[in-house]
Write an enzyme that holds these catalytic residues in place. Structure first.
Site, short mmCIF file in Angstrom:
data_model
loop_
_atom_site.label_atom_id
_atom_site.label_comp_id
_atom_site.label_asym_id
_atom_site.label_seq_id
_atom_site.Cartn_x
_atom_site.Cartn_y
_atom_site.Cartn_z
N ARG A 245 0.83 -1.20 0.00
CA ARG A 245 0.00 0.00 0.00
C ARG A 245 0.88 1.26 0.00
O ARG A 245 0.45 2.32 -0.42
CB ARG A 245 -0.95 -0.02 1.21
CG ARG A 245 -2.11 0.94 1.06
CD ARG A 245 -3.27 0.60 2.00
NE ARG A 245 -4.22 1.70 1.98
CZ ARG A 245 -5.43 1.64 2.48
NH1 ARG A 245 -5.87 0.53 3.05
NH2 ARG A 245 -6.23 2.67 2.43
N HIS A 256 3.65 16.02 0.68
CA HIS A 256 3.26 16.40 2.04
C HIS A 256 4.18 17.50 2.58
O HIS A 256 3.72 18.41 3.28
CB HIS A 256 3.31 15.19 2.97
CG HIS A 256 2.19 14.22 2.75
ND1 HIS A 256 2.31 12.87 2.97
CD2 HIS A 256 0.92 14.42 2.32
CE1 HIS A 256 1.16 12.27 2.68
NE2 HIS A 256 0.30 13.19 2.28
#
Ligand SMILES: NC(=O)c1ccc[n+]([C@@H]2O[C@H](COP(=O)([O-])OP(=O)(O)OC[C@H]3O[C@@H](n4cnc5c(N)ncnc54)[C@H](O)[C@@H]3O)[C@@H](O)[C@H]2O)c1
Ligand SMILES: [Zn+2]
Length: 373
Positions: A245, A256
């Site tokens: 994932r 980010h």
């Protein structure tokens, strides 16, 4: 309402498996689809104010037609809504409405409302029924799939939450018509991401169909379905993000850091734009490390640019970021393990991999060059 443009994607998670329905006019079928999966449920709709003004009546009319009892709670649009005060208010409203475990909470809006509502549904009465009706492109291709829910803490984004899978996801592609072009492009960055991770054929298809996808119609629904399928496959193999994932974070470590440096000011930068720049950086860094052919990086960047997305740090308006600032943000990112950085790098279009031993000094030199470019 043309049924042939309707797509359905099954997320296989054993007893927590569910369908994602995608296509035009789905709001009008919401009552029937929900009743088929959650018979006799009463609903609380938690709605983004803006989305509720535009599309709330259509959803409520469909529920009334299917004789499903429902109430609506409106929450303000925007990231600050993913917070403890709003979380408390949603949980309180669930209890006030006396919803029981067989009833359901419906998230009606973008990723903000989906994450907030899913978290409240995941913990109220130790877990209630939950339906996602995502209305932004980002929410339809990413945040509504996979069961990650949560809110921000004053100490950072997405730090508090639970995994809670919905019983159904209803992605009506018509509601995207009212989304701003900027938000549409931002969501599209996550669509491109699936191609760049491990689906070169999908990336090539996107190159060919970009204009049609932006215009709406069957290709748009197809692109959303393919994205949901890509994410569903990764999630089915790794529901709680212990392994593969991580690939879904392509572009996100840089992204980010940029979002944080821009203080999550949506005027300057929205998430998908940060991811677009982050993916461009991941490709250029991979070229610099001798991992990826330059022409593959150029091709990825060209597609993002053609989609109206930024691909360079300098494109972010406002006070320019410093290297120290960005390196500090990268070091704070949760993907740092004992001094080495974990990045998703690539060997070419659709050949991303998890690199766990990236030297921070290399990243520093690369970003210095990027900031000076
Ligand atoms: N849970 C996950 O796996 C996951 C994955 C990715 C992102 N996220 C989260 O998702 C959030 C971002 O989601 P988002 O980009 O959807 O943001 P958002 O929910 O803030 O929506 C973006 C803007 O679009 C507006 N909007 C939504 N649908 C509209 C429509 N149909 N017509 C007109 N306006 C509409 C909203 O009012 C808002 O102003 C972030 O908080 C991020 O952390 C979660
Ligand atoms: Zn993302």
């Amino acid at each position: 309402m043309s049924d042939e443009t309707r797509q359905s994607v099954r997320v296989e998670l054993g007893p927590r498996s569910y369908d994602i329905l995608i296509g035009p006019g789905l709001l009008a079928s919401a009552g029937a689809e929900i009743a088929a999966r959650l018979p006799k449920a009463r609903l609380l709709i938690v709605a983004d104010e803006r989305v509720d003004d535009l599309h709330g009546e259509a959803l409520r009319a469909a529920l009334s037609k299917a004789e499903i009892p429902h109430a609506t709670m409106r929450v303000p649009s925007g990231e600050p809504t993913k917070s403890f005060p709003h979380f408390e208010a949603v949980v309180d409203r669930i209890l006030e409405e006396r919803l029981e475990r067989g009833d359901a909470v419906v998230a009606f809006g973008g990723g903000v409302v989906g994450d907030l509502t899913g978290f409240a549904a995941g913990v109220a009465r130790r877990g209630m029924g939950f339906v996602q009706v995502p209305t932004s492109l980002l929410a339809q291709v990413d945040s509504s799939v996979g069961g990650k829910t949560g809110i921000n803490s004053p100490r950072g984004k997405n730090l508090v939450g639970v995994f809670h899978q919905p019983a159904l996801v209803l992605a009506d592609t018509d509601v995207l018509e009212t989304l701003s072009p900027r938000e549409f492009a931002a969501g599209y960055a996550e669509v491109v991401k699936y191609g760049l991770i491990d689906r070169p054929d999908f990336f090539h298809w996107l190159e060919a169909k970009r204009a049609a996808i932006f215009a709406g119609g069957a290709e748009r629904a197809e692109a959303i379905a393919a994205s949901c399928r890509a994410k569903a496959e990764v999630v089915a193999g790794d529901e709680r993000e212990d392994g593969d994932r991580a690939l879904l974070n392509l572009g996100h470590t840089f992204g980010h850091a940029l979002e944080s440096a821009a203080r999550y000011d949506a005027e300057r930068l929205v998430h998908g734009e940060a991811v677009s720049i982050g993916m461009a950086l991941a490709h250029r860094f991979s070229v610099r490390q001798g991992l990826c052919p330059g022409q593959d990086a150029e091709r990825a960047v060209a597609h993002l640019r053609a989609s109206g997305l930024p691909t360079r740090i300098q494109e972010i308006p406002g006070t320019p970021f410093t290297l120290t600032e960005l390196m500090g943000k990268i070091a704070q990112d949760k993907k740092v393990v004992r001094g080495a950085l974990t990045f998703i790098l690539t060997r070419g279009i659709g050949q991303a991999f998890v690199a766990r031993d990236v030297d921070p000094a290399e990243i520093g030199r690369f970003l210095e060059a990027e900031l000076g470019a």
